[in-house]
Design an enzyme around this catalytic site. Structure first.
Site, short mmCIF file in Angstrom:
data_model
loop_
_atom_site.label_atom_id
_atom_site.label_comp_id
_atom_site.label_asym_id
_atom_site.label_seq_id
_atom_site.Cartn_x
_atom_site.Cartn_y
_atom_site.Cartn_z
N GLU A 1 52.26 42.81 54.16
CA GLU A 1 51.39 43.55 55.07
C GLU A 1 50.92 44.86 54.44
O GLU A 1 51.73 45.73 54.08
CB GLU A 1 52.13 43.83 56.37
N THR B 1 64.00 32.96 53.77
CA THR B 1 62.82 33.79 53.92
C THR B 1 62.33 33.66 55.35
O THR B 1 63.00 33.08 56.19
CB THR B 1 61.72 33.38 52.93
N LYS C 1 55.71 31.11 54.61
CA LYS C 1 54.94 32.12 55.31
C LYS C 1 55.78 33.39 55.39
O LYS C 1 57.01 33.34 55.35
CB LYS C 1 54.53 31.66 56.70
N THR D 1 51.45 33.87 60.39
CA THR D 1 51.35 34.87 61.47
C THR D 1 50.43 35.99 60.99
O THR D 1 49.22 35.87 61.06
CB THR D 1 52.73 35.38 61.91
N ASN E 1 51.48 46.77 62.00
CA ASN E 1 52.67 46.68 62.83
C ASN E 1 52.56 47.49 64.12
O ASN E 1 53.20 47.15 65.12
CB ASN E 1 53.91 47.08 62.02
#
Length: 402
Positions: A273, A190, A179, A153, A397
């Site tokens: 991120e 996870t 992922k 993603t 985000n």
């Protein structure tokens, strides 16, 4: 942005495990977003799932199916979590399983669904169903890299690991992909992880070993203290290779499994991120592992600690304060030692006499940092891995649904 260099490993085939992908246009056109993994009929399958009370529809369905029949297919989509979708989401997940079952000639209950992406949006069932035929047509044993790409993603790179371990009956191969970059503070698993091996292990034993390995790998990482609605980790043992027979076999297999899951878990933190730092937090001399984990996660979750790490600011008082507010009874601060890499920060209740700002700043500027905390109250230890908190995390985000 990611920490360190990484390349997807060359993975040997595992007989009977075939992987296929398709671009179904679930969220964005032209990218792989649908993955099908075929499992041989002889296989044992184990899985761990999120404990989030709002767990996604595919989690409910996968758990129910796994309790009824041995799995034959895993069906994974990205771009839509199918979470927070109520009864309609459950029906949609079941419809996708039924469609794959019909095409593959198996019962719908032998299909385990997994989803990741935006929460609260209806699952685009028609797009997923339309992508099933091309995904099945692409099935092959050498498609691990394509599958790793198909489950991403906000990740910036694929994540894979492989191991081979010698047992008394021969060589066992383990392959795994995962992922995850954000909404990472797993609780039982996870974001998504899929591991296959050719060992012969029964499902009950496999589940026990997976749960123990997950505790010290996927359940020892955090990016932002948020546990996903969709977390899942699946372990397949095809039974086509050697059996795990002796105590030494078990030790070797479980060590290989744990190190493989740890590599996948750490890859998530390295690709967190907005991450610019990979941070290891070691807590020692605790009265229990649970206590050590509480301290480690309190430090790892602190926005003040994480932003100092991003700024390479040797503001060691933020680490001290986080340790002090951890939910641990009767901490004796005079016994606590805190090290930043090779630099002693805290001892005897305050700043170490040997500490200098120059030394602290040198360590904080590094891309990989170890924070070591000695509680001075026992022999238990725990390790947690985390990342820093950067401007890019906020931007990723804030823009996630656009």
């Amino acid at each position: 942005m990611a920490v360190g260099e990484a390349s997807f490993p060359s993975m040997p085939s595992i007989g009977g495990v075939r992987l296929g992908t398709a671009a179904a246009g679930i969220k964005k056109p032209g990218r792989r977003d649908l993955v099908v993994i075929e499992i041989p009929e002889s296989a044992s399958v184990a899985a761990t799932f999120t404990r989030n009370a709002f767990c996604a529809a595919p989690v409910h369905v996968a758990k129910a199916h796994l309790s009824q029949q041995s799995a034959r297919y895993l069906l994974i989509n990205t771009g839509n979590a199918n979470a927070g979708t109520g009864a309609a989401g459950l029906r949609d997940a079941e419809r996708c399983c039924a469609a794959l079952g019909e095409l593959a000639g198996v019962e719908p209950e032998t299909v385990l669904p997994f989803s990741t992406g935006v929460i609260g949006e209806p699952l685009p069932v028609e797009r997923i169903v339309a992508g099933l035929e091309p995904a099945l047509a692409a099935l092959a044993e050498d498609q691990w890299a394509a599958a790793a790409e198909g489950i991403l993603t906000t990740d910036t790179r694929t994540k894979g690991a492989t191991r081979q371990v010698e047992l008394s009956g021969g060589t066992v191969t383990l392959n795994g992909i995962s992922k995850g970059s954000g909404m990472i503070c797993p609780n039982m698993a996870t974001m998504l992880g899929f591991v296959a091996c050719d060992a012969a292990v029964d499902a009950e034993t496999l589940t026990e070993w997976l749960q123990e390995a997950v505790k010290v790998s996927f359940n020892a990482i955090t990016v932002d203290s948020d546990t996903s609605t969709n977390d899942a980790c699946t372990l397949i043992a095809t039974g086509r290779g050697p059996a795990v027979q002796t105590a030494e076999d078990e030790q070797r297999f479980r060590t290989a499994l744990t190190t493989l899951l740890t590599e996948l878990a750490q890859a998530i933190i390295r690709d967190a991120e907005g991450a610019t730092k990979f941070v290891t937090i070691d807590v020692e001399q605790a009265t229990s592992v649970e206590e050590a984990r509480e301290v480690a996660f309190t430090v790892a979750h602190s926005p003040l600690v994480k932003t100092a790490l991003y700024a390479s600011d040797a503001n060691w008082g933020r680490i001290l304060a986080a340790v002090g507010r951890a939910p641990v009874e009767a901490l004796d601060v005079d016994k606590i030692g805190i090290d930043l890499g090779d630099v002693r920060l805290v001892e005897n209740g305050g700043r170490a006499d040997s500490y200098t700002e120059e030394a602290g700043s040198r360590v904080m500027a590094q891309e990989e940092i170890v924070i070591r905390i000695q509680l001075g109250r026992g022999d238990a230890v725990a390790t947690v891995w985390t990342s820093d908190l950067s401007h890019d995390y906020v931007s990723i985000n804030a823009d996630y649904r656009s």
